[in-house]
Design an enzyme around this catalytic site. Structure first.
Site, PDB file in Angstrom:
ATOM      1  N   TYR A  56      95.588   9.636  71.111  1.00  0.00           N
ATOM      2  CA  TYR A  56      95.061   8.400  70.531  1.00  0.00           C
ATOM      3  C   TYR A  56      95.759   7.167  71.086  1.00  0.00           C
ATOM      4  O   TYR A  56      95.140   6.119  71.259  1.00  0.00           O
ATOM      5  CB  TYR A  56      95.165   8.414  69.005  1.00  0.00           C
ATOM      6  CG  TYR A  56      94.036   9.167  68.355  1.00  0.00           C
ATOM      7  CD1 TYR A  56      92.711   8.769  68.568  1.00  0.00           C
ATOM      8  CD2 TYR A  56      94.266  10.266  67.539  1.00  0.00           C
ATOM      9  CE1 TYR A  56      91.657   9.469  67.982  1.00  0.00           C
ATOM     10  CE2 TYR A  56      93.218  10.955  66.955  1.00  0.00           C
ATOM     11  CZ  TYR A  56      91.919  10.552  67.175  1.00  0.00           C
ATOM     12  OH  TYR A  56      90.879  11.230  66.607  1.00  0.00           O
TER      13      TYR A  56
ATOM     14  N   ASP B 262      97.641  42.141  63.461  1.00  0.00           N
ATOM     15  CA  ASP B 262      96.365  42.812  63.266  1.00  0.00           C
ATOM     16  C   ASP B 262      96.101  43.722  64.463  1.00  0.00           C
ATOM     17  O   ASP B 262      96.765  43.602  65.512  1.00  0.00           O
ATOM     18  CB  ASP B 262      95.233  41.777  63.188  1.00  0.00           C
ATOM     19  CG  ASP B 262      95.260  40.976  61.887  1.00  0.00           C
ATOM     20  OD1 ASP B 262      95.879  41.432  60.911  1.00  0.00           O
ATOM     21  OD2 ASP B 262      94.644  39.888  61.858  1.00  0.00           O
TER      22      ASP B 262
ATOM     23  N   GLU C 118     102.200  38.513  62.034  1.00  0.00           N
ATOM     24  CA  GLU C 118     101.111  37.605  62.385  1.00  0.00           C
ATOM     25  C   GLU C 118     100.611  36.762  61.212  1.00  0.00           C
ATOM     26  O   GLU C 118     100.524  35.549  61.303  1.00  0.00           O
ATOM     27  CB  GLU C 118      99.919  38.390  62.970  1.00  0.00           C
ATOM     28  CG  GLU C 118      98.725  37.485  63.286  1.00  0.00           C
ATOM     29  CD  GLU C 118      97.551  38.186  63.937  1.00  0.00           C
ATOM     30  OE1 GLU C 118      97.697  39.377  64.304  1.00  0.00           O
ATOM     31  OE2 GLU C 118      96.492  37.565  64.085  1.00  0.00           O
TER      32      GLU C 118
END
Lengths: 365, 365
Positions: free
Chosen positions: A98, A249, A197
């Site tokens: 920005y 996972d 995780e």
């Protein structure tokens, strides 16, 4: 950051500016060489046991208007960093994006562009993004277990907290800069690291007291881990000599989380020796675990299948273990989340799954 | 949770089980009435100044196989909660979903279903999901500023930490259960709350020392705030009498974040009096701010436009301020992020934007 580190950073950035100036002064079209940043160009570095960029290069020059604008942006970034060092500030990558609104032709077209250019500048300067005082939007990974951290806070004051006794159950939030000048780590009774995780599983291990029962240090990865989290894990491994295990996972995206912790990520391969922990071990969920522990699964999506296939051609996954697990997952067409272990009850992961996996690896005896 | 709270929860859940048993015993088809949980059925409750469910009802019964399965799931959930209370555990909603793998016909078809049923059970039992020991996957909202929190940790030990002096720059992580039995809050020098949507802006206010300079308490909302974050803010407002301001991006989704803090969320309208802070004030980004502060913008997407239009028919947004800001945004077809203020430099938000907005509201004088 110490003044010394500041000075090195400023000096190296100045050199880049000078080089562009000199090229212009001698009537040359300014140019910069950078390694090609893709899977094709990563090579195993046997010195550090990590994957780094190879010798393929791209040349960035000012022969086109676009090329010249890129060079201009580089100079603006250097100016922005210089101001932050002077005023003792840091900035999110998004804020820099920005801020470029005021840079005229130097304005970024997207945040992907500004993020990538910050990394390019790391490569050229051999500094770190942390030296540039640039940080990601958010990371907020957490740690719980018996180690003690002394960190310099925003007021420049040193603050010492034990990550077991002095923090709430939500843990100690890892700051974006975990360099030695900012963060000192002292060992406690923790004997090994379990990097987790998901927040749900991290909280499960915390609630079940896994850290205390097994002298484990729990680190929340929060999905694909931020650089500070990977660097922090590496320091735990190198300085405190704690073995690192990674618990995710069971799907292709989680395999990449492990790869980025253990071998280095493709995007940050220029600093793999700095971020990666080559001895980190994967403790599931694998395709084999899905069968052995009879876990609830979901069907692989087309994207999952494509990602697994792409991993088969990724040099980081070339060893026997990964090839066989990836092929097994492709054959069963199924994936599973780590929280799927809750099928067997809330204590199953800490009473059975983790002790078994960690004993198998020799982390627990 | 105190034993008293446990007992109330167990008693109320038993009543539900009994009622189903009695209906079956008397040869009736078991049924349950629930309020309709949609925008159509929310009404302003002048007692608490929040929006709650109205009188529209849905009837849930066992006349179909699907209806019977839903009732069975309710009973399994009650059983699961009972076990957690007995064993002093809590569980993520995701773990409960996976645990249902062993519930036969009671197995959930999706996590949306299990989440919704946990909320339904709150409505029927007049307990809280926190009483049920069910928590979301992750929230991890943070707080920095001069208040002192005494929380009971996982080992049952009380731990007192000042949120300015005893935490790292990443702040104090709000736990999932912030009820009085678990968490006591003591005032300090903080005079008002600034609840901030994004982590990047939260870190900006922390780095710039906004909390210390203005005696502000900074709370990270982390997007759509978790229940614990909303409840925590309400307690700051009620017990510590701190005015609450909400600082978000300027887009329709962020307006909903404000609405859920101030007026109550549609999904949790049965406990709005418990979660919402009706006196909370919005300090931007508004459409007017985009113009006044000359902010970089993005074009509204079709989804954004649809969301803004839907807000025009949302009773929570019926006042003059919101109607005019929503219409202005639709007319300019643009939105802006809070970090867009960095266009004017990294100190602009704390030196100019926030002092101006807070003075306008009368929070600062």
């Amino acid at each position: 950051m110490t003044n010394e580190r500041h000075d090195i950073t400023k000096e190296r950035l100045s050199k880049i500016t000078e080089s562009i100036y000199d090229q212009l002064n001698e009537g040359e079209i300014p140019a910069m060489n950078l390694p090609l940043r893709s899977k094709k160009n990563i090579e195993f570095d046997p010195r550090y046991n990590v994957w780094k960029y190879g010798s393929m290069q791209t040349n960035r020059n000012c022969k086109t208007a676009k090329g010249a604008a890129t060079m201009l942006k580089t100079l603006y970034i250097i100016d922005f960093i210089d101001l932050m060092i002077k005023t003792n500030k840091s900035s999110t990558l998004r804020e820099m994006y920005y801020n470029s609104e005021g840079w005229g032709y130097g304005k970024f077209s997207s945040q992907d562009e500004s993020n990538m250019m910050a990394e390019d500048l790391e490569i050229v300067s051999k500094c770190m993004r942390e030296d540039f005082k640039l940080r990601p939007e958010e990371d907020g990974a957490r740690v719980i277990g018996d180690i003690t951290i002394t960190a310099v806070n925003r007021k420049g004051v040193k603050q010492t907290l034990n990550c077991r006794d002095d923090v709430p159950d939500t843990g100690y939030g890892i700051p974006f800069n975990v360099e030695k000048e900012k963060v000192a780590i002292k060992p406690g009774t923790a004997k090994f690291v379990v990097a987790v995780e998901t927040g749900g599983m991290f909280d499960r291990l915390v609630e079940n007291g896994f850290d205390e029962k097994y002298n484990a240090l729990l680190v929340h990865l929060k999905g694909q881990p931020a650089r500070s989290t990977r660097r922090f894990i590496k320091r735990l491994n190198e300085e405190l000599r704690l073995p690192v295990t990674v618990f995710t996972d069971g799907d292709p995206w989680s395999f990449r989380i492990f790869a980025s912790v253990a071998y280095g990520a493709i995007k940050t391969a220029h600093i793999s020796d700095y971020l990666a922990t080559p001895t980190a071990q994967f403790i599931g969920i694998t395709a084999t675990d899905i069968l052995n522990y009879d876990l609830p699964t979901d069907k692989l999506s087309d994207k999952d299948i494509a990602a697994l296939k792409s991993e088969l051609s990724d040099p980081r996954f070339k060893d026997e273990f990964w090839v066989s697990e990836i092929e097994a997952m492709l054959a069963m067409k199924k994936k599973a989340e780590q929280q799927a272990l809750a099928k067997h009850g809330l204590d199953y992961v800490t009473d059975k799954y983790l002790p078994e996996k960690l004993t198998e690896l020799g982390t627990l005896r």
